[in-house]
Scaffold this motif. Sequence first.
Motif, PDB file in Angstrom:
ATOM      1  N   ASN A  98       0.856  -1.182   0.000  1.00 26.31           N
ATOM      2  CA  ASN A  98       0.000   0.000   0.000  1.00 26.31           C
ATOM      3  C   ASN A  98       0.896   1.236   0.000  1.00 26.31           C
ATOM      4  OD1 ASN A  98      -1.838   2.032   0.339  1.00 26.31           O
ATOM      5  ND2 ASN A  98      -2.577   1.366   2.340  1.00 26.31           N
ATOM      6  N   PRO A  99       0.932   1.995  -1.111  1.00 23.77           N
ATOM      7  CA  PRO A  99       1.803   3.175  -1.172  1.00 23.77           C
ATOM      8  C   PRO A  99       1.459   4.251  -0.149  1.00 23.77           C
ATOM      9  CG  PRO A  99       1.056   2.523  -3.364  1.00 23.77           C
ATOM     10  CD  PRO A  99       0.236   1.742  -2.380  1.00 23.77           C
ATOM     11  N   ALA A 100       0.252   4.157   0.446  1.00 26.99           N
ATOM     12  CA  ALA A 100      -0.155   5.154   1.440  1.00 26.99           C
ATOM     13  C   ALA A 100       0.448   4.900   2.819  1.00 26.99           C
ATOM     14  CB  ALA A 100      -1.685   5.189   1.553  1.00 26.99           C
ATOM     15  N   ASP A 101       1.182   3.802   2.990  1.00 33.08           N
ATOM     16  CA  ASP A 101       1.844   3.515   4.262  1.00 33.08           C
ATOM     17  C   ASP A 101       2.749   4.681   4.636  1.00 33.08           C
ATOM     18  OD1 ASP A 101       3.170   2.462   6.440  1.00 33.08           O
ATOM     19  OD2 ASP A 101       4.096   0.802   5.356  1.00 33.08           O
ATOM     20  N   ALA A 109      12.223  11.181   4.349  1.00 36.95           N
ATOM     21  CA  ALA A 109      12.825  12.044   5.365  1.00 36.95           C
ATOM     22  C   ALA A 109      14.205  11.539   5.767  1.00 36.95           C
ATOM     23  CB  ALA A 109      11.917  12.126   6.588  1.00 36.95           C
ATOM     24  N   GLY A 110      14.436  10.236   5.627  1.00 35.40           N
ATOM     25  CA  GLY A 110      15.727   9.658   5.958  1.00 35.40           C
ATOM     26  C   GLY A 110      16.636   9.491   4.763  1.00 35.40           C
ATOM     27  N   GLY A 111      16.259  10.065   3.618  1.00 36.27           N
ATOM     28  CA  GLY A 111      17.105   9.995   2.433  1.00 36.27           C
ATOM     29  C   GLY A 111      17.067   8.657   1.720  1.00 36.27           C
ATOM     30  N   VAL A 112      16.073   7.824   2.028  1.00 36.08           N
ATOM     31  CA  VAL A 112      15.946   6.509   1.399  1.00 36.08           C
ATOM     32  C   VAL A 112      15.009   6.616   0.201  1.00 36.08           C
ATOM     33  CG1 VAL A 112      15.291   4.089   1.708  1.00 36.08           C
ATOM     34  CG2 VAL A 112      16.295   5.367   3.618  1.00 36.08           C
ATOM     35  N   THR A 113      15.487   6.259  -0.972  1.00 33.73           N
ATOM     36  CA  THR A 113      14.671   6.382  -2.182  1.00 33.73           C
ATOM     37  C   THR A 113      14.310   5.041  -2.804  1.00 33.73           C
ATOM     38  OG1 THR A 113      16.692   6.698  -3.490  1.00 33.73           O
ATOM     39  CG2 THR A 113      15.527   8.684  -2.753  1.00 33.73           C
ATOM     40  N   THR A 114      15.025   3.978  -2.447  1.00 27.16           N
ATOM     41  CA  THR A 114      14.745   2.642  -2.983  1.00 27.16           C
ATOM     42  C   THR A 114      14.614   1.659  -1.827  1.00 27.16           C
ATOM     43  OG1 THR A 114      15.944   3.029  -5.056  1.00 27.16           O
ATOM     44  CG2 THR A 114      15.614   0.736  -4.400  1.00 27.16           C
ATOM     45  N   ALA A 131      11.565  -4.507  -5.688  1.00 22.57           N
ATOM     46  CA  ALA A 131      12.239  -3.228  -5.440  1.00 22.57           C
ATOM     47  C   ALA A 131      11.350  -2.100  -5.927  1.00 22.57           C
ATOM     48  CB  ALA A 131      13.586  -3.176  -6.157  1.00 22.57           C
ATOM     49  N   VAL A 132      11.096  -1.146  -5.030  1.00 25.09           N
ATOM     50  CA  VAL A 132      10.250  -0.004  -5.381  1.00 25.09           C
ATOM     51  C   VAL A 132      10.937   1.290  -4.973  1.00 25.09           C
ATOM     52  CG1 VAL A 132       8.096  -1.308  -5.185  1.00 25.09           C
ATOM     53  CG2 VAL A 132       8.982  -0.093  -3.180  1.00 25.09           C
ATOM     54  N   LYS A 133      10.521   2.375  -5.619  1.00 28.89           N
ATOM     55  CA  LYS A 133      10.929   3.699  -5.188  1.00 28.89           C
ATOM     56  C   LYS A 133       9.990   4.142  -4.058  1.00 28.89           C
ATOM     57  CE  LYS A 133      14.092   4.079  -8.439  1.00 28.89           C
ATOM     58  NZ  LYS A 133      14.141   5.168  -9.419  1.00 28.89           N
ATOM     59  N   ALA A 134      10.411   5.122  -3.303  1.00 29.27           N
ATOM     60  CA  ALA A 134       9.683   5.524  -2.100  1.00 29.27           C
ATOM     61  C   ALA A 134       8.593   6.550  -2.368  1.00 29.27           C
ATOM     62  CB  ALA A 134      10.651   6.070  -1.058  1.00 29.27           C
ATOM     63  N   TRP A 135       8.191   6.719  -3.613  1.00 31.53           N
ATOM     64  CA  TRP A 135       7.157   7.716  -3.927  1.00 31.53           C
ATOM     65  C   TRP A 135       6.363   7.268  -5.147  1.00 31.53           C
ATOM     66  CZ3 TRP A 135       5.692  10.892  -7.947  1.00 31.53           C
ATOM     67  CH2 TRP A 135       4.844  11.967  -7.641  1.00 31.53           C
ATOM     68  N   GLY A 136       5.040   7.412  -5.068  1.00 30.01           N
ATOM     69  CA  GLY A 136       4.167   7.092  -6.193  1.00 30.01           C
ATOM     70  C   GLY A 136       2.759   6.825  -5.706  1.00 30.01           C
ATOM     71  N   ARG A 137       1.800   6.898  -6.616  1.00 28.25           N
ATOM     72  CA  ARG A 137       0.418   6.685  -6.164  1.00 28.25           C
ATOM     73  C   ARG A 137      -0.042   5.243  -6.293  1.00 28.25           C
ATOM     74  NH1 ARG A 137      -3.537   9.653 -10.613  1.00 28.25           N
ATOM     75  NH2 ARG A 137      -2.550   8.742 -12.447  1.00 28.25           N
ATOM     76  N   THR A 138       0.624   4.449  -7.131  1.00 25.26           N
ATOM     77  CA  THR A 138       0.385   3.005  -7.164  1.00 25.26           C
ATOM     78  C   THR A 138       1.734   2.315  -7.124  1.00 25.26           C
ATOM     79  OG1 THR A 138       0.507   2.663  -9.566  1.00 25.26           O
ATOM     80  CG2 THR A 138      -1.633   3.371  -8.662  1.00 25.26           C
ATOM     81  N   THR A 396       6.163  16.217   1.845  1.00 30.09           N
ATOM     82  CA  THR A 396       6.199  15.254   0.751  1.00 30.09           C
ATOM     83  C   THR A 396       5.235  15.684  -0.342  1.00 30.09           C
ATOM     84  OG1 THR A 396       6.675  13.476   2.304  1.00 30.09           O
ATOM     85  CG2 THR A 396       5.937  12.829   0.117  1.00 30.09           C
ATOM     86  N   LYS A 397       5.684  15.627  -1.571  1.00 35.45           N
ATOM     87  CA  LYS A 397       4.808  15.958  -2.699  1.00 35.45           C
ATOM     88  C   LYS A 397       3.670  14.957  -2.771  1.00 35.45           C
ATOM     89  CE  LYS A 397       4.939  16.648  -7.714  1.00 35.45           C
ATOM     90  NZ  LYS A 397       5.812  16.615  -8.934  1.00 35.45           N
ATOM     91  N   ASP A 398       2.445  15.436  -2.931  1.00 37.61           N
ATOM     92  CA  ASP A 398       1.279  14.561  -3.011  1.00 37.61           C
ATOM     93  C   ASP A 398       1.283  13.810  -4.343  1.00 37.61           C
ATOM     94  OD1 ASP A 398      -1.149  13.315  -2.943  1.00 37.61           O
ATOM     95  OD2 ASP A 398      -2.348  15.127  -2.659  1.00 37.61           O
ATOM     96  N   PRO A 399       1.324  12.480  -4.332  1.00 36.07           N
ATOM     97  CA  PRO A 399       1.375  11.736  -5.588  1.00 36.07           C
ATOM     98  C   PRO A 399       0.006  11.521  -6.234  1.00 36.07           C
ATOM     99  CG  PRO A 399       1.492  10.201  -3.786  1.00 36.07           C
ATOM    100  CD  PRO A 399       1.449  11.575  -3.176  1.00 36.07           C
ATOM    101  N   TYR A 400      -1.055  11.853  -5.502  1.00 38.78           N
ATOM    102  CA  TYR A 400      -2.401  11.498  -5.978  1.00 38.78           C
ATOM    103  C   TYR A 400      -3.042  12.601  -6.802  1.00 38.78           C
ATOM    104  CZ  TYR A 400      -2.012   7.583  -2.818  1.00 38.78           C
ATOM    105  OH  TYR A 400      -1.590   6.436  -2.185  1.00 38.78           O
TER     106      TYR A 400
END
Length: 403
Positions: A98-101, A109-114, A131-138, A396-400
Amino acid sequence: MTIAVTGGYVVPVVGTPIDGGTVLIDGGKIVAVGPAADVDIPDDAEVVDASGSWVLPGFVEAHGHLGVHEEAEGWAGQDTNEMTDPNTARVKAIDGINPADEGFRDALAGGVTTIVVKPGSGNVIGGQTVAVKAWGRTVDDMLLRDPVSMKSALGENPKRVYGDKKMMPSTRLGVAAVIREALTKAQDYKAKREHAETEGKPFDRDLTNEALVRVLDGELPWCQHAHRADDIATALRLADEFGYKLVLNHGTEAHLLADLIAERDIPVVIGPLFTSRVKVELRQRTLRNPGILAKAGVRIAITTDHPVVPINFLVHQVTLAVKEGLNEETGLRSITVNPAEMLGLDDRVGALKPGLDADLVIWSGDPLDVMSRAMRVFINGNEVYHFDETQGIGVTKDPYYRG
């Protein structure tokens, strides 16, 4: 869109740091990294002034449960383990994220992107990681690679889960037997599938065996949860028997077998390190573990095992490991290029160099200084987070899509 990050202390990780360097981004990729005089900035580029700051690649969390073990959601957000079968090689972590976690916001905030998201360790064979990036709506928007590896567990967890159900495995020897049986069946399945293809005959596919064949063929590393030295020895023995690519995960007592692990060139994802000794397997937990392993020649990565330790504390674990003997350069590699290389992601992330994804973080100072902050975070060249100094909060930029 072209972006030039200029004037910062650029730490590419795979090369020499550059004071007053420039990172040039175009189309979501890094196209140049170097001293200001060596990088031509197009006239239409957006210039991001990083003077007085440190510029690093986004960190890589090699073993987390973001999105499948949602924080503050109780049972409704708990999709870490499909604990109805000791062998669930067919399940995929991507289907439970769930990307909304809130953990994904903490990651930024901790500089983690992957993040490599893994099923849990309740099953002997837990399933396929992603493996996912730390930002996205799906999760599909966030996807870096799927699958990345196969998760498996030795030791207390599967022994307890299935022992309590009065079914196999209820012992360590039973756990190892489940792995052997599953991989032997996968070998037989592969032979039958190849024979059917040769004969031009139809063949009933089995998703569990299809996934395990990819492990046997070397396509997917085998991420082996193992804390105690005896379980680590079992992990090495099983890898020798079946010839798969082993990546040890946790490795709480790996320092006791550092020479054996180094001889086999087996990488270790170490952690979490900020925990109490809540079970027998953690009696030997020590912040000196990463330094001991690295000095022995073992390739290491450091993990929070989020949410066991909040993911924004990933770099702080490195800081304390450095305090206890880990080399600083190796410490930064343990959360960037090392985990990327271990899990076959280094063609996309883990460093600042041309051709890689433009995932970078502008820090207020040395990230190993606990007083430093991630000030701006870019994923695929898109700024997704910044620290608002006037309000003292991260944004955080809103992805939705809100209409």
